[in-house]
Design a protein around this motif. Sequence first.
Motif: not given
Ligand SMILES: [Mg+2]
Lengths: 217, 230
Positions: B43, B91, B166-167
């Motif tokens: 991240t 995320q 992100d994810e």
């Molecule tokens: Mg992360």
Amino acid sequence: MNRFFTVSYDLLLGFATSIRLFILTLLFALPLGLIICFGSMSKIKPLACFCRIIIWIIRGTPLMLQILVVFYVPGILFNMPLFANNRFLAALITFVINYACYFSEIYRGGIESVPIGQYEAGKVLGLNNKEIFFNIILMQVIKKIVPPLSNEVITLVKDTSLVRVISVVEIIKVAEKYTAKGLIWPLFYTGVYYLILSGLLTVMFAYIEKCFAYYRG
Amino acid sequence: MAYFEVRNISKSFNEYKAVDDVSFMLEKGEILSIIGPSGVGKTTLLRCLNLLEYPDKGEYILNGEKIFEATEEMPENEIRSIRKHFGLVFQNFNLFPQYTVKENVTLAAKLNNIDPDYRNKADELLKKLGLEDKADAYPYTLSGGQQQRVAIARALELNPEVICFDEPTSALDPELADNICKLIRSLKKEVSAIIVVTHDMNFAKKVSDRIICLKDGKVDRFDTVENYFS
Ligand SMILES: [Mg+2]
Ligand SMILES: Nc1ncnc2c1ncn2[C@@H]1O[C@H](COP(=O)(O)OP(=O)(O)OP(=O)(O)O)[C@@H](O)[C@H]1O
């Protein structure tokens, strides 16, 4: 019947002083609270510390005591009875400082409740700090602070009665004059005035809250 | 020559090296996955690209032009103009709760008013992402997958050259993970490079052209997906 109108009118005059104090306090304390809030959140440590201490003192001591201090201390300590001829001003200054501190804490709570991700989302979209604050953050802060602000404002309505300790003639002081003469009901009757004002404010704040109810989060 | 190149990016938090001398490059139209266990700096690396974290050192080269080089101090407006090359889908999406889907997508374009046609672009994006009937909905009424697609539309609206995720599978069930995989691959037409952080190996294998595996903030392996999994 005639008596009733006289009393009503007298009380209304007293209440006018209460309302004047109420409105002027809001007028100055709401913006001053914002300044104190920014001070208390400042990156300049001494300034933040100073603001926090002021807030702690003001919120940690009775408003009644603060009124007495502001009114008497300049005269006793510095031989400058600033407020001898203007008791209302002494009351107003105390109220503004006191309520500004409470408001500043409400603002701080509102600002800190907005997740950091909201600022970051704005940054990633290429917005500058001003655009982020006015277009993204401000509205979320207002939504968060309306309920606690409404509590505080209604408390202020009732707190105006404290100024009688330095003999500012507000509504309860007027009623007391009658009670001293053996007439008890005007004292209870003052409650009606308070209830009407706080009722109006409650309705107004409920409306504002409703304006922000269309979204969650 | 590579289309997007990251050279020697490092970022420390009080002596702790979260990202340590990371370099990689991407050809135009490629998708890169950043993988690795929790806490290795995935991240942080994405945030460095978007300059949400200011790297201690390193540079970015886009299309042959050095768009960023870490210096002691950089004025805010310069940082902002570098950010315009990058999009980021967080995320947790970070949609603006007080705005409708369409307002979320158009807010930045409206404020910057660079593209007079931004409303139509938003409509097209929403249509492409299957959100045309949600244009006037508020984020809290949407499912996680829908919110994610709004976040994607919001990033695409500004035409970034590089978009980062992100994810993207973390908030979705496995079925939706397949959809987002297809969706991300379809974005190759809209953006020039795509970078995806994930710790789902399967997903990385399906979605990416190249893979970078981090270990303690450093590049452990950087390879094409075929080589990586063979
Ligand atoms: Mg992360
Ligand atoms: N703002 C910060 N201040 C201090 N340390 C930080 C900060 N942000 C990240 N870190 C540290 O940097 C390291 C890398 O964090 P990062 O969030 O990049 O990990 P990650 O690879 O994304 O992990 P995950 O898979 O769990 O999301 C962690 O040890 C984390 O504690």
